[in-house]
Design a protein around this motif. Structure first.
Motif, PDB file in Angstrom:
ATOM      1  N   VAL A  14      35.120  21.066  23.385  1.00 35.07           N
ATOM      2  CA  VAL A  14      34.544  20.499  21.879  1.00 35.07           C
ATOM      3  C   VAL A  14      35.009  21.513  20.779  1.00 35.07           C
ATOM      4  O   VAL A  14      34.883  22.646  21.072  1.00 35.07           O
ATOM      5  CB  VAL A  14      33.229  19.769  21.810  1.00 35.07           C
ATOM      6  CG1 VAL A  14      32.890  19.626  20.465  1.00 35.07           C
ATOM      7  CG2 VAL A  14      32.949  19.092  22.990  1.00 35.07           C
ATOM      8  N   GLU A  58      21.735  14.053  21.276  1.00 34.96           N
ATOM      9  CA  GLU A  58      21.395  14.655  22.471  1.00 34.96           C
ATOM     10  C   GLU A  58      20.321  14.088  23.129  1.00 34.96           C
ATOM     11  O   GLU A  58      19.156  13.848  22.776  1.00 34.96           O
ATOM     12  CB  GLU A  58      20.996  16.243  22.389  1.00 34.96           C
ATOM     13  CG  GLU A  58      20.395  16.762  23.670  1.00 34.96           C
ATOM     14  CD  GLU A  58      19.819  18.148  23.128  1.00 34.96           C
ATOM     15  OE1 GLU A  58      18.433  18.298  23.241  1.00 34.96           O
ATOM     16  OE2 GLU A  58      20.455  19.246  23.082  1.00 34.96           O
ATOM     17  N   TYR A  67      24.932  12.749  26.021  1.00 31.64           N
ATOM     18  CA  TYR A  67      24.954  12.436  24.592  1.00 31.64           C
ATOM     19  C   TYR A  67      25.351  10.977  24.394  1.00 31.64           C
ATOM     20  O   TYR A  67      25.825  10.122  25.087  1.00 31.64           O
ATOM     21  CB  TYR A  67      26.169  13.237  24.280  1.00 31.64           C
ATOM     22  CG  TYR A  67      25.943  14.815  24.238  1.00 31.64           C
ATOM     23  CD1 TYR A  67      25.230  15.618  23.440  1.00 31.64           C
ATOM     24  CD2 TYR A  67      26.434  15.294  25.431  1.00 31.64           C
ATOM     25  CE1 TYR A  67      25.053  16.954  23.712  1.00 31.64           C
ATOM     26  CE2 TYR A  67      26.248  16.622  25.625  1.00 31.64           C
ATOM     27  CZ  TYR A  67      25.545  17.571  24.943  1.00 31.64           C
ATOM     28  OH  TYR A  67      25.309  18.715  25.038  1.00 31.64           O
ATOM     29  N   MET A  80      29.281  20.398  26.662  1.00 36.32           N
ATOM     30  CA  MET A  80      29.989  20.474  25.464  1.00 36.32           C
ATOM     31  C   MET A  80      30.150  22.010  25.754  1.00 36.32           C
ATOM     32  O   MET A  80      29.372  23.082  25.835  1.00 36.32           O
ATOM     33  CB  MET A  80      28.931  20.418  24.290  1.00 36.32           C
ATOM     34  CG  MET A  80      28.786  18.910  23.973  1.00 36.32           C
ATOM     35  SD  MET A  80      27.819  18.575  22.321  1.00 36.32           S
ATOM     36  CE  MET A  80      28.132  17.113  22.042  1.00 36.32           C
ATOM     37  N   THR A  90      25.834  22.970  26.572  1.00 35.11           N
ATOM     38  CA  THR A  90      24.929  22.193  27.161  1.00 35.11           C
ATOM     39  C   THR A  90      23.913  22.891  28.253  1.00 35.11           C
ATOM     40  O   THR A  90      22.765  22.679  28.379  1.00 35.11           O
ATOM     41  CB  THR A  90      25.704  21.220  28.180  1.00 35.11           C
ATOM     42  OG1 THR A  90      26.444  20.360  27.193  1.00 35.11           O
ATOM     43  CG2 THR A  90      24.705  20.181  28.638  1.00 35.11           C
TER      44      THR A  90
END
Length: 241
Positions: A14, A58, A67, A80, A90
């Motif tokens: 990401v 979240e 998510y 993530m 995460t």
């Protein structure tokens, strides 16, 4: 309760952003939690929180974070990762939200091994037939000045339970554990003994959302899932104050 989601095989890279999820509930998060709880059935949702990405929330399931959009129509499964640092955000959140009170662990129910001065401490939930647990034990051979509390956690097979009981009933539990995990020398019980500690470990692990072995807990309560490499484990232990 069954874990119905599996993490995607590869982490989802990401664009760099700060995780910093707000723990403060609002009408949107409350409504989203209620909607998802209805749709996911017996999957318990611990919390729903905003992320810095507009419209992305979240959803903490205890052992896993997924998510969602604001309406709960779409779920994203995967980790993530911050692209600049490659930090798994995460896993960092899971470690933080599942932090435990390390001092309250029932250490009398664990196999204790002291290396060097034993100044650093970790607790490990481990199955004697788990290959990743054996990999972790190999890593621990190169780490000094640590006290390792191993909570026997036989979840893989009936044979795991038999081996755990033999190790627990050995004259030297620490030696029996290391001999089996590092040298594949089958444990031999010194005789029958009270193995209630193993049942207590299973109940404890379930209450702490330990859904895989090995699971490592640092002295500050953070958890590290899986066979943590020696250099990472040494670094994480040294960061505990």
């Amino acid at each position: 309760m069954k874990k119905i989601f599996r993490m995607a095989a590869g982490a989802l890279a990401v664009a760099a952003f700060a995780m910093g999820c707000s723990a403060q509930a609002d009408q949107t998060t409350d409504k989203l939690k209620a909607t998802l709880q209805t749709r996911l059935g017996d999957v318990a949702i611990k919390s729903v929180a905003k992320t810095p990405i507009a419209g992305v929330y979240e959803v903490n399931l205890g052992t896993q974070i997924v998510y969602s959009d604001a309406n709960g129509d779409y779920l994203l499964l995967g980790d993530m990762v911050e692209s600049k640092t490659r930090k798994n955000l995460t896993q960092a959140r899971l470690s933080e939200t599942n932090r435990i009170d390390f001092a309250s662990l029932p250490f009398a129910n664990a196999v204790k091994v002291v290396k060097g001065n034993g100044s650093r401490k970790i607790a490990v939930f481990s199955d004697p037939n788990c290959p990743y647990c054996k990999q972790l034990e190999t890593s621990l051979k190169s780490i000094d000045n640590v006290t390792v509390y191993t909570f026997l956690y036989p979840v893989l097979s009936p044979d795991s339970t038999l081996k755990s009981k033999s190790i627990w009933c050995s004259a030297d539990r620490g030696k029996a554990w290391e001999s089996w995990m590092q040298n594949h020398q089958a444990p031999t019980a010194a005789g029958t003994c009270d193995t209630a500690a193993i049942d207590k470990n299973l109940a404890l692990g379930r209450s702490m959302n330990v859904d895989g072995t090995p699971t490592v807990f640092l002295a500050d309560g953070r958890r590290l899932p899986g066979a943590v490499p020696a250099d990472q484990l040494d670094k994480e232990m040294s960061s505990v104050h």
